[in-house]
Design a protein around this motif. Structure first.
Motif, PDB file in Angstrom:
ATOM      1  N   ILE A 291      -6.052   6.123  -3.242  1.00 59.34           N
ATOM      2  CA  ILE A 291      -4.951   7.101  -3.236  1.00 59.34           C
ATOM      3  C   ILE A 291      -4.064   6.894  -2.012  1.00 59.34           C
ATOM      4  N   TYR A 292      -4.712   6.709  -0.873  1.00 57.09           N
ATOM      5  CA  TYR A 292      -3.995   6.515   0.387  1.00 57.09           C
ATOM      6  C   TYR A 292      -3.056   5.300   0.304  1.00 57.09           C
ATOM      7  N   GLY A 293      -3.571   4.185  -0.146  1.00 52.72           N
ATOM      8  CA  GLY A 293      -2.758   2.964  -0.239  1.00 52.72           C
ATOM      9  C   GLY A 293      -1.616   3.127  -1.226  1.00 52.72           C
TER      10      GLY A 293
ATOM     11  N   GLY B 225       2.526  -4.492   6.770  1.00 49.30           N
ATOM     12  CA  GLY B 225       1.995  -3.136   6.675  1.00 49.30           C
ATOM     13  C   GLY B 225       0.744  -3.070   5.819  1.00 49.30           C
ATOM     14  N   ALA B 226       0.753  -3.834   4.715  1.00 43.63           N
ATOM     15  CA  ALA B 226      -0.364  -3.780   3.773  1.00 43.63           C
ATOM     16  C   ALA B 226      -1.673  -4.260   4.396  1.00 43.63           C
ATOM     17  N   PHE B 227      -1.593  -5.314   5.196  1.00 40.28           N
ATOM     18  CA  PHE B 227      -2.829  -5.902   5.726  1.00 40.28           C
ATOM     19  C   PHE B 227      -3.167  -5.478   7.160  1.00 40.28           C
TER      20      PHE B 227
ATOM     21  N   ILE C 237       1.203   5.347   0.062  1.00 38.72           N
ATOM     22  CA  ILE C 237       2.085   4.682   1.036  1.00 38.72           C
ATOM     23  C   ILE C 237       3.079   3.781   0.292  1.00 38.72           C
ATOM     24  N   GLY C 238       2.580   3.070  -0.712  1.00 43.22           N
ATOM     25  CA  GLY C 238       3.459   2.183  -1.485  1.00 43.22           C
ATOM     26  C   GLY C 238       4.567   2.958  -2.170  1.00 43.22           C
ATOM     27  N   ILE C 239       4.181   4.074  -2.802  1.00 40.65           N
ATOM     28  CA  ILE C 239       5.173   4.905  -3.502  1.00 40.65           C
ATOM     29  C   ILE C 239       6.199   5.447  -2.503  1.00 40.65           C
ATOM     30  N   MET C 240       5.695   5.972  -1.383  1.00 39.36           N
ATOM     31  CA  MET C 240       6.577   6.571  -0.380  1.00 39.36           C
ATOM     32  C   MET C 240       7.523   5.522   0.218  1.00 39.36           C
TER      33      MET C 240
ATOM     34  N   VAL D 249     -11.018  -5.523   7.305  1.00 39.12           N
ATOM     35  CA  VAL D 249     -10.175  -4.499   6.685  1.00 39.12           C
ATOM     36  C   VAL D 249     -10.624  -4.314   5.238  1.00 39.12           C
ATOM     37  N   ARG D 250     -10.291  -3.148   4.683  1.00 42.96           N
ATOM     38  CA  ARG D 250     -10.751  -2.828   3.330  1.00 42.96           C
ATOM     39  C   ARG D 250      -9.703  -3.249   2.311  1.00 42.96           C
ATOM     40  N   TRP D 251     -10.153  -3.994   1.302  1.00 35.75           N
ATOM     41  CA  TRP D 251      -9.225  -4.497   0.287  1.00 35.75           C
ATOM     42  C   TRP D 251      -8.614  -3.355  -0.513  1.00 35.75           C
ATOM     43  N   GLU D 252      -9.357  -2.247  -0.640  1.00 37.66           N
ATOM     44  CA  GLU D 252      -8.881  -1.143  -1.475  1.00 37.66           C
ATOM     45  C   GLU D 252      -7.512  -0.645  -0.993  1.00 37.66           C
ATOM     46  N   ILE D 253      -7.357  -0.558   0.349  1.00 37.93           N
ATOM     47  CA  ILE D 253      -6.104  -0.036   0.902  1.00 37.93           C
ATOM     48  C   ILE D 253      -4.962  -1.038   0.684  1.00 37.93           C
ATOM     49  N   SER D 254      -5.209  -2.286   1.031  1.00 38.57           N
ATOM     50  CA  SER D 254      -4.154  -3.303   0.912  1.00 38.57           C
ATOM     51  C   SER D 254      -3.705  -3.473  -0.541  1.00 38.57           C
TER      52      SER D 254
END
Lengths: 182, 319
Positions: free
Chosen positions: B271-273, B251-253, B276-279, B209-214
């Motif tokens: 931006i995607y990650g 959800g994060a990982f 999701i956190g903000i939402m 998995v990509r660390w950027e998203i998590s």
């Protein structure tokens, strides 16, 4: 590992897990404890989670069972639910027969006796079963014990019991939104 | 034998490096095992029943769909099993069997197979199943009701529900360590934070998995919750409770990082990650749902193709 081997592993895994799932659901459901831990009261104003164990246990608030529950006249350990006398379909109704609340003791005839309760005991007007508490009980007999002559609807009974205790002890929620999930 | 040389690009055929989809899916399953084991220890045999039924029926649904559409059986790649496992981890241990079977049907068939199978799905299949069940039978996801017959030596209140309905004072006894070590109520596999973090870090290190998203997701949660808390500390909880309770870490990982529904470029992943956190915090703090994770990820899945348009300009000029 080739594709067919992956396929076989998946199928075997699925079959085994399916059987495990069936056994777990059939043989090991979540056990309901003898004494409730927590109770969820469902109502239109929003459900209420009641922490029964915390209220009743010595490590919690240590409240006696009979402080909240009805019980038989002669046996304080024999707790009765509201529904044993006041039926769900007619919550305001009084019991239809004596035996719904009272038990025969050694001074009474066995159940096969031809005598009816009303043959000895003065019942309501005209020998009918009573329709209100006052037909049998003197007001001071009941109100003197801290009980009301009025038959409560279930929400009123719970509200009165919970809130009055919380206020008396200056502890616990008393406002609607502090108990009900709005 | 082929001798690999660096810096030389040759024409096809190329050497395959041996990485397989099956390997990846089984590694993700391996990564969730610690959190899963903690859930089984906590909730007992009923949790095993939910997990076993979910994984098996997910595999069966995919196999049935493969047969109906006359396609090569894809259950060997482990994705159906993974979908069933992740779905089960988000459920309470008292979930009725019919809800589990319906849920895996929605996950596999509606969430993935009708889009052409793995890789074609625009949303995370697990979350499609969760969202439809949460809307159709919301009472089944009331963790306070579902866990009513479980006795624990810590506060037995679902933290996010207590926060929403009764305010911060109802959960102030919960510390970060308690939450991370699983001393909280919740779904089968989402309460043991340390296990989830360990599994997530393992997947990131292995490159699955990509660390950027998590990381951007968790940062999005932290910053937004912090802003809310700063604005009104009496009403809104701080970042700790939002980071370590509910489905956040799971959800994060394991959810937001799903391949098909997440971006592949660096900036879009951030931006995607973060979105999701903000939402998630917006739904939790001012929305009607107790835990916004499921709907937040699905919503940003929807925006994923647009977000992924942000990419480096191609060199040269079109003729």
């Amino acid at each position: 590992m080739n594709v067919s081997k992956d396929f076989k592993i998946a199928v075997i895994m699925a079959v085994i897990l399916f059987l495990v799932g069936i056994v777990c659901y059939a043989a090991f459901p979540v056990k309901t404890p003898e004494k409730p831990l927590r109770l969820m009261f469902k109502c239109k104003a929003g459900q209420v989670l009641f922490t029964h164990k915390k209220h009743a246990s010595d490590s919690g608030y240590g409240i006696s069972c009979t402080d909240c529950h009805h019980h038989n006249e002669d046996d304080e350990t024999s707790l009765m639910s509201c529904g044993e006398c006041h039926f769900a379909e007619e919550p305001m109704a009084v019991p239809k027969s004596c035996m719904e609340c009272h038990e025969l003791d050694e001074n009474h005839h066995e159940a096969d006796s031809e005598k009816a309760c009303a043959d000895c005991h003065q019942m309501g007007e005209g020998g009918k079963t009573p329709e209100t508490c006052n037909e049998c009980h003197e007001p001071e007999d009941i109100e003197g014990q801290g009980k009301s002559m009025k038959l409560h609807a279930r929400p009123d009974a719970f509200h009165s019991q919970c809130i009055s205790c919380h206020k008396d002890n200056d502890a616990g929620p008393v406002k609607c939104s502090e108990c009900h999930v709005m | 034998m082929h001798k690999q040389k660096k810096y030389i690009v040759s024409h096809a055929p190329f050497w395959h490096d041996g990485s397989r989809l099956t390997t990846k899916n089984y590694h993700i399953m391996l990564a969730v095992l610690i959190a899963l084991a903690a859930g089984i220890v906590k909730y007992g045999v009923p949790a095993v029943g939910v997990i076993a039924l979910s994984v098996s029926t997910a595999i069966f649904w995919e196999l049935i769909m493969n047969k109906i559409t006359s396609r090569t059986a894809t259950i060997g790649n482990g994705n159906a099993a993974l979908t069933g496992l992740l779905f089960a981890m988000m459920l309470p241990p008292t979930m009725p069997w019919w809800a589990v079977v319906t849920g895996t049907f929605v996950c596999v068939i509606i969430g993935k197979e009708i889009f052409g199978g793995l890789g074609g799905n625009p949303f995370n299949p697990v979350l499609i199943g969760m969202a439809i069940l949460m809307i159709a039978w919301k009472d089944l996801f009331d963790f306070d009701q579902a866990l009513i017959n479980y006795d624990f030596d810590y506060l037995v209140l679902y933290p996010l529900a207590a926060l929403k309905h009764f305010g911060i004072s109802s959960i102030e006894s919960l510390s970060a360590i308690d939450l991370l070590s699983g001393k909280q109520t919740g779904a089968i596999g989402t309460t043991f934070g340390f296990g989830l973090i360990l599994g997530g870090v393992y997947l990131i290190i292995r490159g699955f998995v990509r660390w950027e998203i998590s990381v951007s997701y968790l940062l999005g949660i932290f910053v937004t919750a912090f802003i809310f808390k700063s604005a009104d500390s009496a009403t809104y909880a701080g970042p700790v409770i939002h980071l370590f309770s509910g489905y956040t870490l799971f959800g994060a990982f394991f959810l937001a990082t799903e391949d098909s529904s997440s971006p592949v470029n660096f900036i879009p992943m951030l931006i995607y990650g973060a979105a999701i956190g903000i939402m998630t915090i917006l739904i939790r703090n001012i929305g009607v749902y107790v835990d916004g994770t499921v709907f937040a990820i699905l919503l940003i899945n929807l925006a994923n193709p647009i977000i992924d348009k942000i990419r480096p300009k191609a060199m040269g000029r079109a003729v």
